[in-house]
Write a protein that holds these residues in place. Structure first.
Motif, mmCIF file in Angstrom:
data_model
loop_
_atom_site.group_PDB
_atom_site.id
_atom_site.type_symbol
_atom_site.label_atom_id
_atom_site.label_comp_id
_atom_site.label_asym_id
_atom_site.label_seq_id
_atom_site.Cartn_x
_atom_site.Cartn_y
_atom_site.Cartn_z
ATOM 1 N N ASP A 52 0.843 -1.198 0.000
ATOM 2 C CA ASP A 52 0.000 0.000 0.000
ATOM 3 C C ASP A 52 0.874 1.243 0.000
ATOM 4 O OD1 ASP A 52 -2.307 1.488 -0.047
ATOM 5 O OD2 ASP A 52 -2.658 1.384 2.104
ATOM 6 N N SER A 53 0.276 2.364 -0.395
ATOM 7 C CA SER A 53 1.015 3.628 -0.494
ATOM 8 C C SER A 53 0.349 4.729 0.311
ATOM 9 C CB SER A 53 1.102 4.076 -1.959
ATOM 10 O OG SER A 53 1.701 3.087 -2.762
ATOM 11 N N ASP A 91 -3.973 -2.825 -2.643
ATOM 12 C CA ASP A 91 -5.051 -1.918 -2.244
ATOM 13 C C ASP A 91 -5.629 -1.235 -3.483
ATOM 14 O OD1 ASP A 91 -6.784 -0.288 -0.865
ATOM 15 O OD2 ASP A 91 -5.261 1.182 -0.325
HETATM 16 MG MG LIG Z 1 -3.940 2.795 -0.487
#
Ligand SMILES: [Mg+2]
Length: 213
Positions: free
Chosen positions: A40-41, A107
């Motif tokens: 995820d980021s 995600d």
């Molecule tokens: Mg995300």
DNA sequence: GCGACAG
DNA sequence: ATCTTGTCGC
């Protein structure tokens, strides 16, 4: 940061080309599913972006390894083109993980996408690994059924499933996984929003907030 | 034309 | 996704 109409159009054609011959047959031995890699980021000021990878063991229910990469977003967010923003650093964090794993979870959506080519499709395609897209909101498609799980239809076909945890979440194949395998896989991960994805989200946000310059 | 729109 | 204070509840 910018985006041109020509480039957007090209990226859409790329998605169509990739999804045209997408391999969604099963390459995942569910009975041996044990190590999950979640990515995820997080962002800050459109200046900073941190992407995190969390290698998770279903057996010990704990983190085995982490990796992260710091970068600067190079493309604006456009619904349907999320992959151009996040896929490059996702590939990097995945390649930084030294341990082996069975399944990548991302995600964002997989084939539950206007061109059947969401972020999870592109990431899985590039890495050539079984990949699942897990999103918190629907981009396209219609939910059906009731209770705590049900199919999501797109063009009359089941392309994913919705699940009810604390919040609803949506799961669709990214690569080398059939949609019919999804309920069993989610069940194996506790029937809840996957823990490693929660952790990756929290870690990325923490990281992006402790970096300043 | 209008609205909707992963992260 | 991010911005952002107080407030409800264990
Ligand atoms: Mg995300």
């Amino acid at each position: 940061m910018e985006s041109s109409r020509l480039l957007n159009k090209f990226l859409e054609k790329l998605q169509i080309a990739i999804s045209r011959n997408l391999n969604l047959s099963s390459y995942l031995d569910i009975s041996k599913l044990e190590k999950i890699l979640a990515v995820d980021s997080a962002y800050k000021n459109s200046e900073l972006m941190v992407t995190v990878g969390v290698l998770w063991s279903l057996k010990i229910k704990d983190i085995i390894e982490e990796s992260y990469v710091v970068s600067k977003p190079t493309y604006e967010y456009i619904p349907g083109l999320l992959f151009i923003r996040e896929a490059p650093s996702i590939i990097e964090v995945v390649e930084k993980i030294s341990g082996g794993w069975d399944l990548l979870i991302v995600d964002g959506h997989g084939v539950l996408h206007p061109r059947r080519a969401g972020l999870a499709v592109i990431a899985g395609f590039i890495l050539d690994k079984p990949t699942l897209g897990i999103a918190k909101k629907l981009l396209v498609g219609e939910e059906a059924g009731g209770g705590d799980m049900g199919p999501v239809y797109l063009d009359g076909k089941v392309l994913g499933f919705w699940f009810k945890d604390k919040r609803k979440f949506y799961v669709s194949p990214g690569y080398k996984i059939g949609v019919e395998e999804i309920p069993e896989i989610i069940k194996l991960m506790g029937g809840r929003y996957p823990e490693p994805l929660e952790i990756a989200d929290r870690l990325a946000r923490k990281k992006v907030n402790e970096i300043n310059y």
